[in-house]
Design a protein around this motif. Structure first.
Motif, PDB file in Angstrom:
ATOM      1  N   ALA A   1       0.827  -1.206   0.000  1.00 44.04           N
ATOM      2  CA  ALA A   1       0.000   0.000   0.000  1.00 44.04           C
ATOM      3  C   ALA A   1       0.865   1.262   0.000  1.00 44.04           C
ATOM      4  N   MET A   2       1.989   1.238   0.729  1.00 41.66           N
ATOM      5  CA  MET A   2       2.889   2.390   0.724  1.00 41.66           C
ATOM      6  C   MET A   2       3.506   2.594  -0.651  1.00 41.66           C
ATOM      7  N   LEU A   3       3.876   1.507  -1.325  1.00 42.80           N
ATOM      8  CA  LEU A   3       4.411   1.621  -2.695  1.00 42.80           C
ATOM      9  C   LEU A   3       3.365   2.179  -3.643  1.00 42.80           C
ATOM     10  N   ALA A   4       2.118   1.748  -3.490  1.00 42.74           N
ATOM     11  CA  ALA A   4       1.047   2.243  -4.355  1.00 42.74           C
ATOM     12  C   ALA A   4       0.822   3.733  -4.140  1.00 42.74           C
ATOM     13  N   ALA A   5       0.820   4.173  -2.891  1.00 46.54           N
ATOM     14  CA  ALA A   5       0.634   5.596  -2.603  1.00 46.54           C
ATOM     15  C   ALA A   5       1.796   6.415  -3.140  1.00 46.54           C
ATOM     16  N   THR A   6       3.008   5.896  -3.014  1.00 48.57           N
ATOM     17  CA  THR A   6       4.176   6.588  -3.553  1.00 48.57           C
ATOM     18  C   THR A   6       4.091   6.679  -5.070  1.00 48.57           C
ATOM     19  N   GLY A   7       3.676   5.602  -5.717  1.00 50.32           N
ATOM     20  CA  GLY A   7       3.530   5.615  -7.172  1.00 50.32           C
ATOM     21  C   GLY A   7       2.482   6.607  -7.637  1.00 50.32           C
ATOM     22  N   LEU A   8       1.409   6.748  -6.890  1.00 47.57           N
ATOM     23  CA  LEU A   8       0.361   7.705  -7.236  1.00 47.57           C
ATOM     24  C   LEU A   8       0.897   9.131  -7.205  1.00 47.57           C
ATOM     25  N   ILE A   9       1.710   9.436  -6.208  1.00 49.07           N
ATOM     26  CA  ILE A   9       2.274  10.781  -6.097  1.00 49.07           C
ATOM     27  C   ILE A   9       3.345  11.010  -7.149  1.00 49.07           C
ATOM     28  N   VAL A  10       4.216  10.036  -7.354  1.00 49.24           N
ATOM     29  CA  VAL A  10       5.323  10.205  -8.298  1.00 49.24           C
ATOM     30  C   VAL A  10       4.813  10.372  -9.727  1.00 49.24           C
ATOM     31  N   GLN A  11       3.778   9.673 -10.115  1.00 47.87           N
ATOM     32  CA  GLN A  11       3.289   9.807 -11.490  1.00 47.87           C
ATOM     33  C   GLN A  11       2.685  11.180 -11.756  1.00 47.87           C
ATOM     34  N   ASP A  12       2.297  11.882 -10.712  1.00 42.03           N
ATOM     35  CA  ASP A  12       1.831  13.254 -10.880  1.00 42.03           C
ATOM     36  C   ASP A  12       2.991  14.234 -10.999  1.00 42.03           C
ATOM     37  N   LEU A  13       4.072  13.958 -10.299  1.00 45.84           N
ATOM     38  CA  LEU A  13       5.193  14.896 -10.249  1.00 45.84           C
ATOM     39  C   LEU A  13       6.206  14.685 -11.372  1.00 45.84           C
ATOM     40  N   VAL A  14       6.408  13.452 -11.797  1.00 43.73           N
ATOM     41  CA  VAL A  14       7.423  13.130 -12.793  1.00 43.73           C
ATOM     42  C   VAL A  14       6.741  12.593 -14.044  1.00 43.73           C
ATOM     43  N   THR A  15       7.053  13.194 -15.180  1.00 44.86           N
ATOM     44  CA  THR A  15       6.492  12.737 -16.440  1.00 44.86           C
ATOM     45  C   THR A  15       7.628  12.435 -17.412  1.00 44.86           C
TER      46      THR A  15
END
Length: 82
Positions: A33-47
């Motif tokens: 769940a922590m990896l999923a939350a991190t991935g959700l944030i990172v995909q917004d910040l890094v393109t």
């Protein structure tokens, strides 16, 4: 440190199932769940540079604001806390 006899391997709740297995499963699911939350944030910040050709949709934060604006966020809150 040795724990109390009634607390070894789940103690009173040890008869229900293997507490050690349940504890390990909870830690594993928490890490996923922590990896999923991190991935959700990172995909917004890094393109990635080439990704803009395929995806022109909204970012997660913009989708949240849109849901609040149209009132659909209340359905989620009602489902969670009802």
């Amino acid at each position: 440190i040795q724990g109390a006899d009634w607390a070894v391997n789940g103690g009173l709740f040890g008869a229900v199932g293997d507490i050690v297995w349940a504890r390990e499963a909870e830690v594993k699911h928490g890490r996923i769940a922590m990896l999923a939350a991190t991935g959700l944030i990172v995909q917004d910040l890094v393109t990635l540079p080439f990704y803009n050709k395929w995806y022109t949709g909204e970012k997660v934060w913009a989708l949240h604001d849109k849901l609040v604006k149209v009132g659909a966020a209340w359905q989620v809150l009602l489902f969670l806390f009802a």
